[in-house]
Structures are given as C-alpha cells and as structure tokens.
Design a protein around this motif. Sequence first.
Motif, mmCIF file in Angstrom:
data_model
loop_
_atom_site.group_PDB
_atom_site.id
_atom_site.type_symbol
_atom_site.label_atom_id
_atom_site.label_comp_id
_atom_site.label_asym_id
_atom_site.label_seq_id
_atom_site.Cartn_x
_atom_site.Cartn_y
_atom_site.Cartn_z
ATOM 1 N N UNK A 158 0.962 -0.952 0.311
ATOM 2 C CA UNK A 158 -0.254 -0.166 -0.131
ATOM 3 C C UNK A 158 0.857 1.099 0.097
ATOM 4 N N UNK A 159 0.240 2.413 -0.560
ATOM 5 C CA UNK A 159 0.619 3.673 -0.028
ATOM 6 C C UNK A 159 1.174 3.895 0.733
ATOM 7 N N UNK A 160 2.048 5.031 1.044
ATOM 8 C CA UNK A 160 2.243 5.644 2.494
ATOM 9 C C UNK A 160 2.011 7.234 2.463
ATOM 10 N N UNK A 161 0.970 7.530 1.806
ATOM 11 C CA UNK A 161 0.146 8.815 2.087
ATOM 12 C C UNK A 161 -0.257 8.193 3.375
ATOM 13 N N UNK A 162 0.194 10.084 3.759
ATOM 14 C CA UNK A 162 -0.915 10.203 5.258
ATOM 15 C C UNK A 162 -1.839 10.789 5.442
ATOM 16 N N UNK A 163 -2.483 12.159 4.305
ATOM 17 C CA UNK A 163 -3.455 12.493 4.301
ATOM 18 C C UNK A 163 -4.691 12.330 3.523
#
Length: 276
Positions: free
Chosen positions: A139-144
Amino acid sequence: MPSYLESATEIAREAGELLLQYLEKRPAIEIKGEQDLVTEADRASEALIVGRLQQYFPSHSVVAEEGSGQDRKSEYCWYVDPLDGTTNFAHSYPAFCVSIGLEHRGELIAGVVYDPSRNELFSAEKGAGAYCNNRRIRVSKTASISESLLATGFPSRKRHEDVNVYFFHQLGVKAHGIRRSGSAAIDLAYVASGRQDGFWEFGLNAWDIAAGLVLVSEAGGAYSDMKGEPLHLNSPHLIADNGLLHEEFLASVGAVFEGRIHTPIPGLTPGAPVRY
C-alpha cells in the motif's frame, strides 16, 4: 494438487482469456433486475470457474454471482465474481476483471483478481504477502486525505435512493481526486498496490470484495465498515485504505453520517440555468 492460490490463479487466467474472446464479439446485454446488466460472458466465465473449482476441490462450497455455486457445508468457501465490471464490459470499456476469493472457517485466506485487458494478475495468500504478476506490492505511504487519491463506486440499482453523492462531494473537496473504475475488485487491488490510497462503497456483495480484501490486508492496508466496525462480507458498506488514512477517513465519512456537512453541495433552483 496445486495450492489454493495456484489453482485460483490458473482458473482466473483461463476465465480472463474467455472474457477477452467474448469482448471481441460484443455479446448481447440483458437486464437483471433494475438496471443491473448481465451478459452471456458473465455466465460462461462463471460456468468455467465453478466447474474448475468443483473439479479441483469437490468438497468445497462455492458462492457465485450468477447463482451456479453450491453450498456443501464445507469449512472452505470460494467467492466468485466471474466478471466484475459488467457495465464496462458491455460497453467495451477496458476496466473489468475476474475475482476469486477463498474463506476458511470465516477467515479470508486467499484471493486473485485478474484484469485481462492489462494482463495484470493480483494475488495474495494469508501470511505470504500480495503480488501483481509475481512482483511484491504494498500500500501507499500517503498520510492525509488532502494528499490522497481515493476511489468509490455507485450502484446500478435504486440509484435514486443512493446517498453516496454526499460522501463523494465531501471527500472530493478534500482529496487530490476521486476515481470510479466501475469494478470494486480492481479498486481494492489498486489500493493494495499503492495506485490508490483508499476506497469506499455501499452495498457490495461478498463476491465483489472477498479477493480484494485479502490483497489489501497482505499489502499492509486496513479495512472496516464505514463506521469503524469490523467488516463482514455482508456489511452494508466498506472502507479500505493504506492504514495511515484510516482514522481520518472514518472521521470524514462519520461527519457526513452525522449530518455535519463541511462544504455544502451548491444549490440549484428548479428550472433555473446553471451559471459558471
């Protein structure tokens, strides 16, 4: 005997090739219920998949979208969507797939989503990671939410009763963008592979999501229903994401459930022209 995942992979590829043959012929469209499409390709793909599963695993139960599965009171149950994205397929729009998931004693343990148009086979087995064409995916590491690319879907039935437009609007004004592929299984595979950061939808069936949930879990993601409760295959709604977004995602949709609309949908006076 091949492993469960190897068998599902073999069967999904064979069914996907069958779908491509039907795609070239533009099969006739039938209406199943209210605006719910089905084609002869759906039925042919399901017959192939269910037949193979019954050949390889004769004691297992099978639940399939078009109703040809069998309940054998087994600890193992296969969930089969022979053509996820039928509306796309019927219009020759290349976003459809075969989805095959396996449950053991109530726990999802293996899943395959095969997109024959792109020749992409997503696969996962509990404890062994998730893969696309044998390459490990995460999965991605996008945090918001503000930095995310999300996805959703809308039902073919009872569209006039669907509330998702409110969630679509509220998340749409926050996120980088929202995509609608027309295939929940592909959307879940894309969350697992990091192409999309999160996905939500109402009214999905077990065969729509069983395989994709294994992919998301094994790729390091998270899922629940849209109120944060544990997800079941018959839950009325679903959120799946990279795990980092989960609490903010739930808070965002929770506000809509509670009627706290942060950005009102622009009003339109009946009969008045739209000006921009």
